[in-house]
Write a protein that holds these residues in place. Structure first.
Motif, PDB file in Angstrom:
ATOM      1  N   GLU A   4       0.591  -1.117  -0.137  1.00 16.96           N
ATOM      2  CA  GLU A   4      -0.157   0.135   0.061  1.00 16.96           C
ATOM      3  C   GLU A   4       0.621   1.374   0.135  1.00 16.96           C
ATOM      4  OE1 GLU A   4      -3.358   0.177   0.082  1.00 16.96           O
ATOM      5  OE2 GLU A   4      -3.697   2.508   0.263  1.00 16.96           O
ATOM      6  N   ARG A   5       1.910   1.766   0.940  1.00 16.33           N
ATOM      7  CA  ARG A   5       2.651   2.674   1.394  1.00 16.33           C
ATOM      8  C   ARG A   5       3.474   2.681  -0.105  1.00 16.33           C
ATOM      9  NH1 ARG A   5       4.431   0.855   6.188  1.00 16.33           N
ATOM     10  NH2 ARG A   5       5.962   0.027   5.421  1.00 16.33           N
ATOM     11  N   ALA A   6       4.039   1.638  -0.912  1.00 15.97           N
ATOM     12  CA  ALA A   6       4.772   1.554  -1.470  1.00 15.97           C
ATOM     13  C   ALA A   6       3.521   2.223  -3.235  1.00 15.97           C
ATOM     14  CB  ALA A   6       6.032   0.553  -2.660  1.00 15.97           C
ATOM     15  N   LEU A  15      -0.792   3.398 -12.262  1.00 19.68           N
ATOM     16  CA  LEU A  15      -0.708   2.628 -11.497  1.00 19.68           C
ATOM     17  C   LEU A  15      -1.793   2.284  -9.537  1.00 19.68           C
ATOM     18  CD1 LEU A  15       1.004  -0.353 -10.721  1.00 19.68           C
ATOM     19  CD2 LEU A  15       2.964   0.803  -9.977  1.00 19.68           C
ATOM     20  N   ARG A  16      -1.424   3.769  -9.718  1.00 19.46           N
ATOM     21  CA  ARG A  16      -2.321   4.066  -8.191  1.00 19.46           C
ATOM     22  C   ARG A  16      -4.305   3.417  -8.609  1.00 19.46           C
ATOM     23  NH1 ARG A  16       0.557   8.750  -6.907  1.00 19.46           N
ATOM     24  NH2 ARG A  16      -1.554   9.980  -7.646  1.00 19.46           N
ATOM     25  N   VAL A  23      -7.456  -3.798  -6.523  1.00 22.25           N
ATOM     26  CA  VAL A  23      -8.131  -3.970  -4.614  1.00 22.25           C
ATOM     27  C   VAL A  23     -10.040  -3.923  -4.661  1.00 22.25           C
ATOM     28  CG1 VAL A  23      -7.545  -2.662  -2.281  1.00 22.25           C
ATOM     29  CG2 VAL A  23      -5.388  -3.526  -3.861  1.00 22.25           C
ATOM     30  N   HIS A  24     -10.413  -2.853  -4.892  1.00 21.91           N
ATOM     31  CA  HIS A  24     -11.891  -2.610  -4.311  1.00 21.91           C
ATOM     32  C   HIS A  24     -12.477  -4.336  -5.402  1.00 21.91           C
ATOM     33  CE1 HIS A  24     -15.698  -0.911  -4.985  1.00 21.91           C
ATOM     34  NE2 HIS A  24     -15.744  -1.939  -5.949  1.00 21.91           N
ATOM     35  N   THR A  25     -12.158  -4.933  -6.466  1.00 22.43           N
ATOM     36  CA  THR A  25     -12.410  -6.248  -6.760  1.00 22.43           C
ATOM     37  C   THR A  25     -12.217  -6.941  -5.621  1.00 22.43           C
ATOM     38  OG1 THR A  25     -12.430  -5.329  -8.933  1.00 22.43           O
ATOM     39  CG2 THR A  25     -12.091  -7.955  -8.176  1.00 22.43           C
ATOM     40  N   ALA A  57      -2.622  -7.013   0.633  1.00 20.05           N
ATOM     41  CA  ALA A  57      -3.425  -5.405   0.562  1.00 20.05           C
ATOM     42  C   ALA A  57      -4.334  -5.453   0.676  1.00 20.05           C
ATOM     43  CB  ALA A  57      -2.607  -4.121  -1.047  1.00 20.05           C
ATOM     44  N   GLY A  58      -5.294  -5.766   0.367  1.00 23.82           N
ATOM     45  CA  GLY A  58      -6.736  -6.240  -0.551  1.00 23.82           C
ATOM     46  C   GLY A  58      -7.229  -6.543   1.338  1.00 23.82           C
ATOM     47  N   TYR A  59      -6.520  -7.454   1.926  1.00 21.36           N
ATOM     48  CA  TYR A  59      -7.013  -8.641   3.035  1.00 21.36           C
ATOM     49  C   TYR A  59      -6.124  -7.149   4.035  1.00 21.36           C
ATOM     50  CZ  TYR A  59      -7.611 -12.176   6.477  1.00 21.36           C
ATOM     51  OH  TYR A  59      -7.658 -12.906   7.572  1.00 21.36           O
ATOM     52  N   TYR A  60      -5.054  -6.909   3.784  1.00 24.29           N
ATOM     53  CA  TYR A  60      -4.928  -6.026   4.967  1.00 24.29           C
ATOM     54  C   TYR A  60      -6.082  -4.834   5.343  1.00 24.29           C
ATOM     55  CZ  TYR A  60      -2.451  -1.313   6.679  1.00 24.29           C
ATOM     56  OH  TYR A  60      -2.530  -0.253   7.567  1.00 24.29           O
ATOM     57  N   LEU A  61      -6.419  -4.092   4.426  1.00 26.35           N
ATOM     58  CA  LEU A  61      -7.434  -3.475   4.396  1.00 26.35           C
ATOM     59  C   LEU A  61      -8.930  -3.358   4.688  1.00 26.35           C
ATOM     60  CD1 LEU A  61      -6.163  -1.134   0.913  1.00 26.35           C
ATOM     61  CD2 LEU A  61      -6.401  -0.669   2.971  1.00 26.35           C
ATOM     62  N   HIS A  62      -9.360  -4.893   3.734  1.00 23.65           N
ATOM     63  CA  HIS A  62     -10.069  -5.582   4.513  1.00 23.65           C
ATOM     64  C   HIS A  62     -10.349  -5.345   5.950  1.00 23.65           C
ATOM     65  CE1 HIS A  62     -14.182  -8.417   4.202  1.00 23.65           C
ATOM     66  NE2 HIS A  62     -13.060  -8.975   5.264  1.00 23.65           N
ATOM     67  N   LYS A  63      -8.962  -5.986   6.265  1.00 21.68           N
ATOM     68  CA  LYS A  63      -9.237  -6.802   8.609  1.00 21.68           C
ATOM     69  C   LYS A  63      -9.542  -4.674   8.811  1.00 21.68           C
ATOM     70  CE  LYS A  63      -8.981 -10.072   9.823  1.00 21.68           C
ATOM     71  NZ  LYS A  63      -9.840 -11.083  10.216  1.00 21.68           N
ATOM     72  N   ALA A  64      -9.006  -3.656   8.185  1.00 18.39           N
ATOM     73  CA  ALA A  64      -8.560  -2.897   9.541  1.00 18.39           C
ATOM     74  C   ALA A  64      -9.572  -2.594   8.942  1.00 18.39           C
ATOM     75  CB  ALA A  64      -7.128  -2.049   8.540  1.00 18.39           C
TER      76      ALA A  64
END
Ligand SMILES: Cc1cc2nc3c(=O)[nH]c(=O)nc-3n(C[C@H](O)[C@H](O)[C@H](O)COP(=O)(O)O)c2cc1C
Ligand SMILES: Nc1ncnc2c1ncn2[C@@H]1O[C@H](COP(=O)(O)OP(=O)(O)OP(=O)(O)O)[C@@H](O)[C@H]1O
Length: 259
Positions: A4-6, A15-16, A23-25, A57-64
């Motif tokens: 996410e940071r990179a 790229l973003r 990540v949305h998908t 990244a998606g899992y991290y954001l989902h958990k967060a």
């Protein structure tokens, strides 16, 4: 979370945007299906390596988001990996570099790897009998022969067992793949640094002619300027013309995978 940071820090707007959409998908799929009924189809290739890090990244954001700690160090330190069931169809004709990269990467990122040694369809039939599986993540991209007619969420074909194919990087180009891998500084299979741009079996894959360096070697895959020619090193299936002819004449696939 370093991926996410990179990407956020890269200054690469394209790229973003690709990252955000992928990540949305992934987050929609994580919200739709029980985690234990999801699987990741991983084969050590560049596309599935991209997908691995997007899943993390998606899992991290989902958990967060579900714990209310978005952007805080609490989740940042707790969730680095996505422990999703991971399937790998192992074949004796796979390059040893791909095989070892797959196992090493699974160990590095804590992927619970299930190795399947049958053909894809029977393997998935057996998998679905053993463990209910609603959806499988794939690194399929437009330009892959198998991508035709697919979308981000595509039910399996009528003659296959029922599951959802989730394709978060379907609309990523060859150059998007390399921008992501290089920006995030993640490891990828060593064959890509030896001129291989798309990897099938040891019997049908050679380094990409277009990457000859003039002194008997090959330049790395990320230097290929026309992503539409990534399959030049792949032979066509039996009965068809050779890889170079395929790569140079397949204008439709070329157009789809251009920048
Ligand atoms: C997890 C997974 C799901 C697949 N689902 C389907 C499917 O629903 N329909 C289909 O025709 N092929 C399906 N396939 C087969 C692929 O489309 C393709 O034939 C296979 O990945 C081999 O690709 P290759 O020839 O590039 O190695 C699936 C493959 C995998 C790994
Ligand atoms: N042997 C396999 N085991 C598990 N999944 C596979 C296998 N082969 C293909 N897949 C799935 O299909 C996707 C598309 O395969 P494809 O060969 O086009 O891409 P790749 O192997 O990731 O990269 P490359 O195009 O460089 O070979 C993979 O990303 C993976 O999700």
């Amino acid at each position: 979370m370093e991926i996410e940071r990179a990407v956020r820090g890269s200054g690469d707007a394209r790229l973003r945007a690709k990252y955000d959409a992928a990540v949305h998908t992934i987050r929609r799929a994580l919200a739709l299906y029980p985690f234990e009924e999801l699987a990741f189809s991983f084969n050590g290739g560049k596309d599935s390596t991209v997908l691995l890090h997007l899943l993390r990244a998606g899992y991290y954001l989902h958990k967060a988001a579900s714990s209310g700690h978005v952007g805080t160090t609490v989740v940042h330190h707790a969730v680095q990996n996505c422990p999703m069931r991971t399937i790998y169809f192992e074949d004796p004709n796979t390059f040893p570099e791909i095989d070892s990269f797959t196992y090493e990467t699974a160990a590095t990122y804590g992927l619970p790897l299930e190795t399947i040694r049958t053909d894809y369809k029977s393997g998935i039939e057996a998998l679905l009998k053993e463990n209910p599986t609603k959806a499988i993540f794939l690194g399929t991209r437009n330009g892959d022969p198998n991508a035709v007619g697919q979308q981000q969420f595509s039910p399996s074909s009528p003659d296959w067992p029922p599951f959802m194919r989730v394709n978060p990087i379907l609309d990523w180009s060859y150059s998007d793949v390399w921008s992501f891998l290089l920006t995030c500084k993640v490891r990828y299979c060593s064959l890509y640094d030896q001129g291989y741009t798309s990897i099938g079996s040891i019997h049908n894959t050679v380094p990409n002619e277009l990457l000859r360096d003039g002194s008997g070697g090959y330049k790395p895959a990320y230097t290929l300027s026309d992503g539409g020619l990534e399959r030049v090193g792949r032979a066509k299936k039996a009965g068809k013309k050779n890889a170079s002819v395929n790569g140079r004449n397949n204008n439709e696939a070329r157009q789809r995978s251009r920048l």
